[in-house]
Design a protein around this motif. Structure first.
Motif, mmCIF file in Angstrom:
data_model
loop_
_atom_site.group_PDB
_atom_site.id
_atom_site.type_symbol
_atom_site.label_atom_id
_atom_site.label_comp_id
_atom_site.label_asym_id
_atom_site.label_seq_id
_atom_site.Cartn_x
_atom_site.Cartn_y
_atom_site.Cartn_z
ATOM 1 N N GLU A 70 -29.301 18.577 -8.985
ATOM 2 C CA GLU A 70 -30.618 19.147 -9.243
ATOM 3 C C GLU A 70 -30.847 20.477 -8.533
ATOM 4 O OE1 GLU A 70 -31.057 16.529 -5.579
ATOM 5 O OE2 GLU A 70 -30.030 16.439 -7.516
ATOM 6 N N LEU A 71 -29.937 20.842 -7.589
ATOM 7 C CA LEU A 71 -30.072 22.117 -6.887
ATOM 8 C C LEU A 71 -29.806 23.312 -7.804
ATOM 9 C CD1 LEU A 71 -28.291 21.264 -3.499
ATOM 10 C CD2 LEU A 71 -30.755 21.514 -3.909
ATOM 11 N N LEU A 72 -29.042 23.110 -8.895
ATOM 12 C CA LEU A 72 -28.735 24.176 -9.843
ATOM 13 C C LEU A 72 -29.378 23.863 -11.189
ATOM 14 C CD1 LEU A 72 -24.930 24.765 -9.078
ATOM 15 C CD2 LEU A 72 -26.893 25.973 -8.109
ATOM 16 N N ASN A 73 -29.709 24.939 -11.922
ATOM 17 C CA ASN A 73 -30.280 24.736 -13.251
ATOM 18 C C ASN A 73 -29.164 24.631 -14.292
ATOM 19 O OD1 ASN A 73 -29.383 27.365 -13.745
ATOM 20 N ND2 ASN A 73 -31.404 28.273 -13.403
ATOM 21 N N ALA A 74 -29.530 24.653 -15.560
ATOM 22 C CA ALA A 74 -28.553 24.476 -16.634
ATOM 23 C C ALA A 74 -27.548 25.622 -16.712
ATOM 24 C CB ALA A 74 -29.274 24.327 -17.973
ATOM 25 N N PHE A 75 -27.913 26.777 -16.129
ATOM 26 C CA PHE A 75 -27.018 27.939 -16.159
ATOM 27 C C PHE A 75 -26.250 28.104 -14.846
ATOM 28 C CE2 PHE A 75 -30.647 28.770 -18.932
ATOM 29 C CZ PHE A 75 -30.005 29.014 -20.139
ATOM 30 N N GLN A 96 -23.329 28.548 -9.016
ATOM 31 C CA GLN A 96 -22.148 27.827 -9.497
ATOM 32 C C GLN A 96 -21.694 26.736 -8.541
ATOM 33 O OE1 GLN A 96 -19.071 30.606 -10.570
ATOM 34 N NE2 GLN A 96 -20.057 31.134 -12.517
ATOM 35 N N LEU A 97 -21.340 27.113 -7.291
ATOM 36 C CA LEU A 97 -20.773 26.143 -6.364
ATOM 37 C C LEU A 97 -21.825 25.436 -5.510
ATOM 38 C CD1 LEU A 97 -17.600 28.080 -5.156
ATOM 39 C CD2 LEU A 97 -17.766 26.329 -6.935
ATOM 40 N N GLY A 98 -22.929 26.106 -5.238
ATOM 41 C CA GLY A 98 -23.981 25.485 -4.451
ATOM 42 C C GLY A 98 -23.697 25.401 -2.971
ATOM 43 N N ARG A 99 -22.887 26.312 -2.441
ATOM 44 C CA ARG A 99 -22.662 26.321 -0.996
ATOM 45 C C ARG A 99 -23.862 26.924 -0.280
ATOM 46 N NH1 ARG A 99 -16.578 28.828 -1.126
ATOM 47 N NH2 ARG A 99 -17.756 30.414 -2.250
ATOM 48 N N THR A 287 -26.999 40.498 -11.315
ATOM 49 C CA THR A 287 -27.906 40.842 -12.408
ATOM 50 C C THR A 287 -28.897 39.716 -12.686
ATOM 51 O OG1 THR A 287 -26.249 40.038 -13.997
ATOM 52 C CG2 THR A 287 -26.270 42.405 -13.501
ATOM 53 N N GLU A 288 -28.518 38.492 -12.388
ATOM 54 C CA GLU A 288 -29.397 37.344 -12.613
ATOM 55 C C GLU A 288 -30.067 36.860 -11.327
ATOM 56 O OE1 GLU A 288 -30.113 36.212 -15.557
ATOM 57 O OE2 GLU A 288 -28.689 37.516 -16.608
ATOM 58 N N ASP A 289 -29.339 36.972 -10.212
ATOM 59 C CA ASP A 289 -29.872 36.497 -8.937
ATOM 60 C C ASP A 289 -29.239 37.323 -7.825
ATOM 61 O OD1 ASP A 289 -30.746 35.201 -6.691
ATOM 62 O OD2 ASP A 289 -30.407 33.187 -7.464
ATOM 63 N N ILE A 290 -30.023 38.233 -7.252
ATOM 64 C CA ILE A 290 -29.490 39.166 -6.253
ATOM 65 C C ILE A 290 -29.472 38.564 -4.848
ATOM 66 C CG2 ILE A 290 -31.683 40.241 -5.590
ATOM 67 C CD1 ILE A 290 -30.219 42.941 -5.608
ATOM 68 N N THR A 291 -30.052 37.366 -4.689
ATOM 69 C CA THR A 291 -30.217 36.800 -3.350
ATOM 70 C C THR A 291 -28.891 36.614 -2.635
ATOM 71 O OG1 THR A 291 -32.139 35.598 -4.204
ATOM 72 C CG2 THR A 291 -31.292 34.934 -2.050
#
Length: 324
Positions: A70-75, A96-99, A287-291
């Motif tokens: 649940e930490l990541l969305n469908a993309f 992608q990896l959720g580290r 481009t989608e998430d600069i964090t």
């Protein structure tokens, strides 16, 4: 009767010593002092990274999204706002990896600064030995070392770093085997030092060529002092200023070079935490998430800028005539 200490007393000498005068000049430089605090802060973070990560409760290698989808969305981007930043994940999580970004950054600072510091120490040691030896001996030795320095300084260093890293790895590991992390770090340090010593050696060579004709060196020779004693007792004390200045300017340069090589894939590679690795990974998602790219990029810029400003302040403190 005036009982104030005369200039000949130890206290008077100490107050007028070049080191004390340089320290007083440095303390009056607000930019230098602030930069020194920032640099010290980064090195403390690097040394204490395992302890901080343990207290924080996360590590840089666990893929938390595989445990908690649940930490990541469908993309495969962080489901929470601002890269998934929260009270649990202070700097968010990696797409992608959720580290965990915070713990990964702690260890990235540790890796990058460790490699850059080791490369700087080895480079300075080689530069001092070769530069002082060439300048003191002169003759054919000086000529030969001078030509080697000219050749090294004519190389496009970045291209040769990229070209030589696979060669260094190939000396120890077969092409079909995975390169261990320690070998990557050692190879980086060796290559950086091998191509970095020339500039400081040329500077010290020129300094020694001028110093060896001075009266105090000639007097030491007349008294029968050995070359070793002349170098360590007479020459080196007069070379500490350029050595320190060059060291403070060299370390931030090595930080950026090491990060650049990691970004290009010829230095440290994922999953090893490293500034360059984080920026390389962040470039895939900015481009989608600069964090994920923001924290390593901003921290590296702050450190390099602070260390460069510190180097300028140290130079001005040790050599006031260099001020513009």
């Amino acid at each position: 009767m005036d009982k104030s200490p005369s200039p000949s007393t130890p206290k008077g000498n100490e107050s007028r010593s070049p080191g004390r005068l340089a320290w007083n000049r440095f303390k009056r430089d607000r930019t230098g002092v602030i930069s020194a605090y920032i640099v010290i802060f980064f090195f403390v973070i690097a040394l204490a990274a395992p302890l901080i990560a343990k207290l924080y409760g996360k590590d840089p290698y666990t893929t938390y999204a595989s445990q908690r989808p649940e930490l990541l969305n469908a993309f495969s981007y962080p489901a929470g706002p601002n890269g998934g930043m929260s009270g649990e994940f202070w700097f968010g999580i990696e797409p992608q990896l959720g580290r965990d970004v915070f713990s990964f950054l702690l260890y990235a600072i540790r890796t990058s600064l460790g490699i850059a510091l080791a490369a700087t120490l080895l480079t300075v040691m080689l530069g001092v030995i070769i530069g002082v030896t060439a300048g003191y001996l002169g003759g054919k030795t000086d000529y030969l070392v001078g030509r080697v320095i000219d050749i090294l300084l004519s190389f496009p260093s970045t291209l040769f770093f990229i070209a030589f890293m696979p060669v260094v790895y190939g000396l120890f590991v077969a092409p079909d085997e995975e390169i261990p992390t320690w070998l990557r770090a050692t190879g980086l340090i060796i290559v950086l030092a091998a191509f970095g010593w020339a500039s400081i050696a040329r500077l010290l060579r020129g300094q020694v060529l001028g110093l060896r004709e001075r009266e105090f060196v000639e007097a030491a020779k007349v008294t029968g002092a050995s070359p070793r004693r002349i170098v360590f007792k007479e020459l080196l004390p007069n070379l500490w200023t350029p050595i320190i200045i060059q060291s403070t300017l060299m370390l931030p340069a090595f930080v950026t070079i090491e990060a650049g090589l990691a970004f290009l894939g010829v230095g440290m590679i994922d999953p090893t935490p490293d500034w360059g690795v984080m920026i390389q990974r962040g470039a895939m998602f900015y481009t989608e998430d600069i964090t994920f790219m923001l924290f390593p990029g901003l921290s590296m810029v702050i450190f390099v800028l602070a260390f460069n400003l510190l180097g300028d302040s140290v130079r001005d403190a040790l050599d006031p005539k260099s001020k513009r």
